[in-house]
Design a protein around this motif. Structure first.
Motif, PDB file in Angstrom:
ATOM      1  N   ALA A 156       0.835  -1.212   0.000  1.00 25.03           N
ATOM      2  CA  ALA A 156       0.000   0.000   0.000  1.00 25.03           C
ATOM      3  C   ALA A 156       0.865   1.257   0.000  1.00 25.03           C
ATOM      4  N   HIS A 157       1.912   1.264   0.814  1.00 20.57           N
ATOM      5  CA  HIS A 157       2.814   2.421   0.849  1.00 20.57           C
ATOM      6  C   HIS A 157       3.506   2.604  -0.506  1.00 20.57           C
ATOM      7  N   LYS A 158       3.884   1.498  -1.135  1.00 17.36           N
ATOM      8  CA  LYS A 158       4.523   1.584  -2.450  1.00 17.36           C
ATOM      9  C   LYS A 158       3.557   2.179  -3.477  1.00 17.36           C
ATOM     10  N   PHE A 159       2.294   1.789  -3.380  1.00 16.81           N
ATOM     11  CA  PHE A 159       1.306   2.288  -4.327  1.00 16.81           C
ATOM     12  C   PHE A 159       1.059   3.785  -4.123  1.00 16.81           C
ATOM     13  N   ILE A 160       0.930   4.203  -2.876  1.00 15.89           N
ATOM     14  CA  ILE A 160       0.734   5.625  -2.595  1.00 15.89           C
ATOM     15  C   ILE A 160       1.907   6.432  -3.138  1.00 15.89           C
ATOM     16  N   ASP A 161       3.119   5.962  -2.885  1.00 14.84           N
ATOM     17  CA  ASP A 161       4.307   6.689  -3.357  1.00 14.84           C
ATOM     18  C   ASP A 161       4.337   6.738  -4.882  1.00 14.84           C
ATOM     19  N   PHE A 162       3.912   5.656  -5.514  1.00 13.21           N
ATOM     20  CA  PHE A 162       3.861   5.586  -6.984  1.00 13.21           C
ATOM     21  C   PHE A 162       2.913   6.645  -7.544  1.00 13.21           C
ATOM     22  N   THR A 163       1.729   6.815  -6.932  1.00 13.71           N
ATOM     23  CA  THR A 163       0.760   7.792  -7.450  1.00 13.71           C
ATOM     24  C   THR A 163       1.252   9.230  -7.304  1.00 13.71           C
ATOM     25  N   LEU A 164       2.206   9.458  -6.385  1.00 14.17           N
ATOM     26  CA  LEU A 164       2.731  10.804  -6.156  1.00 14.17           C
ATOM     27  C   LEU A 164       3.869  11.175  -7.104  1.00 14.17           C
ATOM     28  N   ARG A 165       4.278  10.235  -7.943  1.00 21.39           N
ATOM     29  CA  ARG A 165       5.284  10.565  -8.949  1.00 21.39           C
ATOM     30  C   ARG A 165       4.714  11.582  -9.938  1.00 21.39           C
ATOM     31  N   PRO A 166       5.489  12.560 -10.370  1.00 25.72           N
ATOM     32  CA  PRO A 166       4.970  13.572 -11.304  1.00 25.72           C
ATOM     33  C   PRO A 166       4.377  12.989 -12.579  1.00 25.72           C
ATOM     34  N   ASP A 167       5.039  11.982 -13.162  1.00 29.41           N
ATOM     35  CA  ASP A 167       4.542  11.409 -14.419  1.00 29.41           C
ATOM     36  C   ASP A 167       3.196  10.716 -14.228  1.00 29.41           C
ATOM     37  N   ILE A 168       3.011  10.107 -13.051  1.00 29.58           N
ATOM     38  CA  ILE A 168       1.745   9.415 -12.780  1.00 29.58           C
ATOM     39  C   ILE A 168       0.649  10.439 -12.471  1.00 29.58           C
ATOM     40  N   ALA A 169       0.999  11.481 -11.721  1.00 24.52           N
ATOM     41  CA  ALA A 169       0.032  12.543 -11.431  1.00 24.52           C
ATOM     42  C   ALA A 169      -0.455  13.188 -12.726  1.00 24.52           C
ATOM     43  N   LYS A 170       0.449  13.422 -13.666  1.00 22.41           N
ATOM     44  CA  LYS A 170       0.079  13.979 -14.972  1.00 22.41           C
ATOM     45  C   LYS A 170      -0.875  13.043 -15.706  1.00 22.41           C
ATOM     46  N   MET A 171      -0.576  11.765 -15.678  1.00 20.33           N
ATOM     47  CA  MET A 171      -1.408  10.772 -16.348  1.00 20.33           C
ATOM     48  C   MET A 171      -2.832  10.768 -15.776  1.00 20.33           C
ATOM     49  N   ILE A 172      -2.944  10.917 -14.443  1.00 18.65           N
ATOM     50  CA  ILE A 172      -4.248  10.919 -13.774  1.00 18.65           C
ATOM     51  C   ILE A 172      -5.081  12.113 -14.220  1.00 18.65           C
ATOM     52  N   VAL A 173      -4.460  13.304 -14.282  1.00 16.53           N
ATOM     53  CA  VAL A 173      -5.184  14.508 -14.717  1.00 16.53           C
ATOM     54  C   VAL A 173      -5.651  14.363 -16.157  1.00 16.53           C
ATOM     55  N   GLU A 174      -4.770  13.910 -17.026  1.00 16.41           N
ATOM     56  CA  GLU A 174      -5.117  13.803 -18.443  1.00 16.41           C
ATOM     57  C   GLU A 174      -6.218  12.785 -18.694  1.00 16.41           C
ATOM     58  N   GLU A 175      -6.311  11.789 -17.819  1.00 17.03           N
ATOM     59  CA  GLU A 175      -7.344  10.761 -17.967  1.00 17.03           C
ATOM     60  C   GLU A 175      -8.697  11.244 -17.455  1.00 17.03           C
ATOM     61  N   PHE A 176      -8.705  11.925 -16.279  1.00 15.44           N
ATOM     62  CA  PHE A 176      -9.976  12.228 -15.624  1.00 15.44           C
ATOM     63  C   PHE A 176     -10.317  13.712 -15.554  1.00 15.44           C
ATOM     64  N   LEU A 177      -9.331  14.584 -15.823  1.00 19.50           N
ATOM     65  CA  LEU A 177      -9.565  16.033 -15.967  1.00 19.50           C
ATOM     66  C   LEU A 177     -10.051  16.726 -14.705  1.00 19.50           C
ATOM     67  N   TYR A 178      -9.733  16.146 -13.552  1.00 19.41           N
ATOM     68  CA  TYR A 178      -9.955  16.840 -12.288  1.00 19.41           C
ATOM     69  C   TYR A 178      -8.659  17.540 -11.884  1.00 19.41           C
ATOM     70  N   SER A 179      -8.719  18.293 -10.802  1.00 18.62           N
ATOM     71  CA  SER A 179      -7.541  19.048 -10.359  1.00 18.62           C
ATOM     72  C   SER A 179      -6.563  18.124  -9.633  1.00 18.62           C
ATOM     73  N   THR A 180      -5.288  18.395  -9.785  1.00 16.88           N
ATOM     74  CA  THR A 180      -4.268  17.588  -9.125  1.00 16.88           C
ATOM     75  C   THR A 180      -3.711  18.300  -7.905  1.00 16.88           C
ATOM     76  N   PRO A 181      -3.483  17.575  -6.807  1.00 24.28           N
ATOM     77  CA  PRO A 181      -2.819  18.170  -5.648  1.00 24.28           C
ATOM     78  C   PRO A 181      -1.299  18.135  -5.777  1.00 24.28           C
ATOM     79  N   ASN A 182      -0.821  17.631  -6.913  1.00 24.05           N
ATOM     80  CA  ASN A 182       0.602  17.371  -7.117  1.00 24.05           C
ATOM     81  C   ASN A 182       1.217  18.488  -7.968  1.00 24.05           C
ATOM     82  N   THR A 183       1.968  19.382  -7.331  1.00 23.85           N
ATOM     83  CA  THR A 183       2.524  20.531  -8.059  1.00 23.85           C
ATOM     84  C   THR A 183       3.563  20.096  -9.094  1.00 23.85           C
ATOM     85  N   ALA A 184       4.333  19.075  -8.769  1.00 20.60           N
ATOM     86  CA  ALA A 184       5.334  18.593  -9.728  1.00 20.60           C
ATOM     87  C   ALA A 184       4.645  17.985 -10.945  1.00 20.60           C
TER      88      ALA A 184
END
Length: 351
Positions: A275-303
């Motif tokens: 679970a900790h590995k998964f949380i850390d994975f979602t906080l990666r900038p490239d993954i955060a970007k992917m999440i926004v582009e897929e669902f178009l909500y706001s990201t809490p991830n500045t990077a």
């Protein structure tokens, strides 16, 4: 002789140790993550990347409401899942009821990518039990073919007679009562029965103008022009605007309800390291970007936000400014006042 008598016992203990040790090792190293979340809320490409990089298989089970998730986790006493995704005040509720495990921040190396503005919410002031995943707002959508967006500045504009029978309100209790509270100058987290009753009266007066209370199909209602004005989550609004360019998303001057969905670890999770590995994975900038582009909500991830294309950075439905959010509040727990909200919500639906 004593040594001879003890030998079978020693051998038995050694055999048991030999047999049981691999079982413990397998339990600790089991490559599984049981994810319990909203449907279509994690990009499949990101889940595939996580599985490929870590060898951890993601078992994705879905729910359709915070209430359903909470009820199931409570029934299971916090067992059965390794990650859940509660919204704002449900973090506080689950934490208070002992359903969440404290997160080991030393294992979250990408925590520094998060925007300080979304940290330390009243539902989890030190983020010991929740890590922001996605956030957004409940704003107003209008069809510019039927109404000039420049004339829509307030939640009270929903009352205009020309919109009778053409308004959409959310079927989410806290969001809809929240916008009525805002329209009247109150907090979306009011615990005052007088204020909540005033919000009910506002909505009761508005009800004849409402075509539908809906949260699942708002995009379709606006795209198909069944309604011309009403409430919408910002991500749904972006998708709808892509389909119908006449649609516009508006931040009313009184402010609006904000929501924040977070990643949390249930107290009975069997794969907490995963679970900790998964949380850390979602906080990666490239993954955060992917999440926004897929669902178009706001990201809490500045990077991650820095990596977005300009069209999303400059879209205020995806990337609201501080001015857009003036007067807005994250929805929080209202404690025992929850029963007051439910009473007036039921009255609104039945009267």
């Amino acid at each position: 002789m004593k040594r001879m008598c003890m030998a079978p016992v020693v051998v038995l203990v050694m055999l048991l140790t030999f047999v049981m040790a691999p079982l413990h090792a397998n339990a600790a190293e089991e490559k599984v993550l049981n994810l319990f979340s909203w449907s279509e809320y994690f990009p499949q490409a990101a889940l595939d990347m996580f599985e490929k990089e870590t060898g951890i298989k993601v078992v994705y089970t879905t729910y359709e409401s915070n209430e359903a998730m909470f009820a199931k986790l409570k029934m299971l006493e916090g067992k059965g899942y390794d990650i859940v995704v509660p919204s704002t005040y449900f973090v506080a509720l689950m934490r208070e009821q002992g359903l969440l495990s404290k997160i080991d921040r030393s294992k979250i190396t990408n925590f520094g990518n998060l925007d300080a503005k979304v940290l330390g919410g009243p539902f989890d002031p030190t983020n010991d039990y929740s890590i922001p995943y996605m956030w957004g707002s409940t704003g107003m959508m209008v069809n510019s073919k039927h109404v000039d967006p420049a004339t829509i500045t307030s939640w009270k504009d929903l009352m205009r007679p020309e919109f009778k029978g053409k308004v959409l309100l959310s079927s989410d209790l806290r969001d809809t009562i929240g916008i009525a509270l805002k329209a009247l100058g109150y907090s979306v987290n009011s615990r005052s029965e007088a204020e909540i009753k005033a919000a009910y009266e506002f909505l009761k007066e508005l009800k004849p103008s409402v075509l539908v209370f809906n949260v699942e199909s708002t995009k379709q209602a606006f795209i198909g022009e069944e309604v011309v004005i009403g409430m919408s989550w910002n991500g749904d609004a972006v998708i709808a605007m892509q389909e119908n360019p006449d649609l516009k998303f508006i931040y009313p001057k009184e402010g609006l309800p904000l929501w924040l969905d977070s990643l949390s670890i249930p107290v009975g999770a069997e794969h907490k390291d995963n679970a900790h590995k998964f949380i850390d994975f979602t906080l990666r900038p490239d993954i955060a970007k992917m999440i926004v582009e897929e669902f178009l909500y706001s990201t809490p991830n500045t990077a991650g936000w820095q990596l977005l294309p300009d069209e999303l950075k400059n879209n205020n439905a995806v990337s609201p400014t501080d001015k857009d959010l003036t007067g807005s509040e994250f929805t929080n727990s209202v404690g025992d006042a929850k029963a007051i909200y439910e009473k007036y919500w039921e009255m609104l639906k039945t009267n």
